[in-house]
Design a protein around this motif. Structure first.
Motif, mmCIF file in Angstrom:
data_model
loop_
_atom_site.group_PDB
_atom_site.id
_atom_site.type_symbol
_atom_site.label_atom_id
_atom_site.label_comp_id
_atom_site.label_asym_id
_atom_site.label_seq_id
_atom_site.Cartn_x
_atom_site.Cartn_y
_atom_site.Cartn_z
ATOM 1 N N UNK A 45 -84.460 -92.914 -3.620
ATOM 2 C CA UNK A 45 -84.852 -94.264 -3.256
ATOM 3 C C UNK A 45 -85.192 -95.074 -4.497
ATOM 4 N N UNK A 46 -84.886 -96.357 -4.411
ATOM 5 C CA UNK A 46 -85.276 -97.277 -5.468
ATOM 6 C C UNK A 46 -86.716 -97.730 -5.220
ATOM 7 N N UNK A 47 -87.468 -97.825 -6.308
ATOM 8 C CA UNK A 47 -88.834 -98.331 -6.245
ATOM 9 C C UNK A 47 -88.949 -99.463 -7.273
ATOM 10 N N UNK A 48 -88.315 -100.597 -6.986
ATOM 11 C CA UNK A 48 -88.199 -101.650 -8.006
ATOM 12 C C UNK A 48 -89.526 -102.335 -8.315
ATOM 13 N N UNK A 50 -86.362 -104.502 -11.270
ATOM 14 C CA UNK A 50 -85.613 -103.440 -11.948
ATOM 15 C C UNK A 50 -86.196 -102.078 -11.581
ATOM 16 N N UNK A 51 -85.388 -101.047 -11.742
ATOM 17 C CA UNK A 51 -85.843 -99.683 -11.503
ATOM 18 C C UNK A 51 -84.937 -98.731 -12.269
ATOM 19 N N UNK A 52 -85.476 -97.583 -12.611
ATOM 20 C CA UNK A 52 -84.703 -96.496 -13.203
ATOM 21 C C UNK A 52 -84.890 -95.261 -12.337
ATOM 22 N N UNK A 64 -76.549 -102.368 -7.831
ATOM 23 C CA UNK A 64 -76.064 -102.947 -9.091
ATOM 24 C C UNK A 64 -76.782 -102.226 -10.230
ATOM 25 N N UNK A 65 -76.016 -101.754 -11.197
ATOM 26 C CA UNK A 65 -76.639 -100.978 -12.260
ATOM 27 C C UNK A 65 -76.109 -101.431 -13.620
#
Length: 198
Positions: free
Chosen positions: A20-23, A42-44, A88-89
């Motif tokens: 999961x993304x945690x932006x 943004x997130x990594x 999108x990355x």
């Protein structure tokens, strides 16, 4: 650039995990008025790929954006919400770390209060997400959230061989700083994590 934050399915030779993304909102653009839009966050995502799933020779690594239902979804005439998957990355990096050893029993968990509430029997319930990350398929697994003197339990589905699971709990509304305790049990071993919630 999408109306929702998609999850990311990662498949290695047919063995699939989900992440999961945690932006975090990014204000570096200087456009404070529009900084709340998703494209300004943004997130990594850092993933340990299970070495047991690799084979000698050619390996297939597939990344797929997945939409999961969210509390704010409005059903369509067909009864299901309309998705718009996408990630999108800026970059992908695959790194071999020979000094490290993949630990199949590694567990971690984090608690994230959402902005959503539910009215149940005249009481306001706050929706809280618990994210559990693991390295082995939870053939027999559950997650417990202890908060406000009560304990809530959900089973962990066994449909993924690694990755993250998101469990959502409706808990009584809390104000200020509250201590939450998460206990994860998978395949006979368990770990507990404590976290302050705001």
């Amino acid at each position: 650039e999408h109306p929702r934050i998609s999850a990311l399915d990662v498949s290695i030779n047919g063995h699939t995990g989900r992440f999961y993304q945690h932006p975090i909102l990014n204000y570096k653009m200087g456009n404070i008025r529009n900084a709340f839009y998703p494209e300004y966050s943004v997130d990594t995502i850092t993933i340990e790929l299970p070495t047991r799933d690799f084979v000698s020779g050619t390996n297939h690594l597939v990344l797929t954006a997945i939409d999961e239902p969210s509390p704010g979804d409005q059903p369509t005439e067909a009864g299901t919400p309309v998705g718009n998957s996408g990630v999108c990355y800026d970059a992908l990096e695959l790194e071999h770390q020979p000094a490290r050893k993949f630990d199949p029993r590694q567990l971690s968990a984090s608690v994230l209060p959402t902005i959503y509430y539910r009215n149940e029997d005249g009481q306001l319930q706050e929706m809280v997400d618990v994210f559990v990350r693991y390295h082995e398929q939870p053939r027999n697994g559950k997650v417990e959230l202890a908060i406000g003197g009560k304990t809530y339990t959900q089973a962990l589905p066994a449909d993924r061989t690694f990755g993250e699971q998101r469990a959502q709990f409706a808990v009584p509304e809390f104000k200020g700083v509250t201590l939450g305790k998460v206990t994860v049990a998978i395949n006979g071993h368990r770990r507990s994590f404590s976290q302050e919630l705001k």
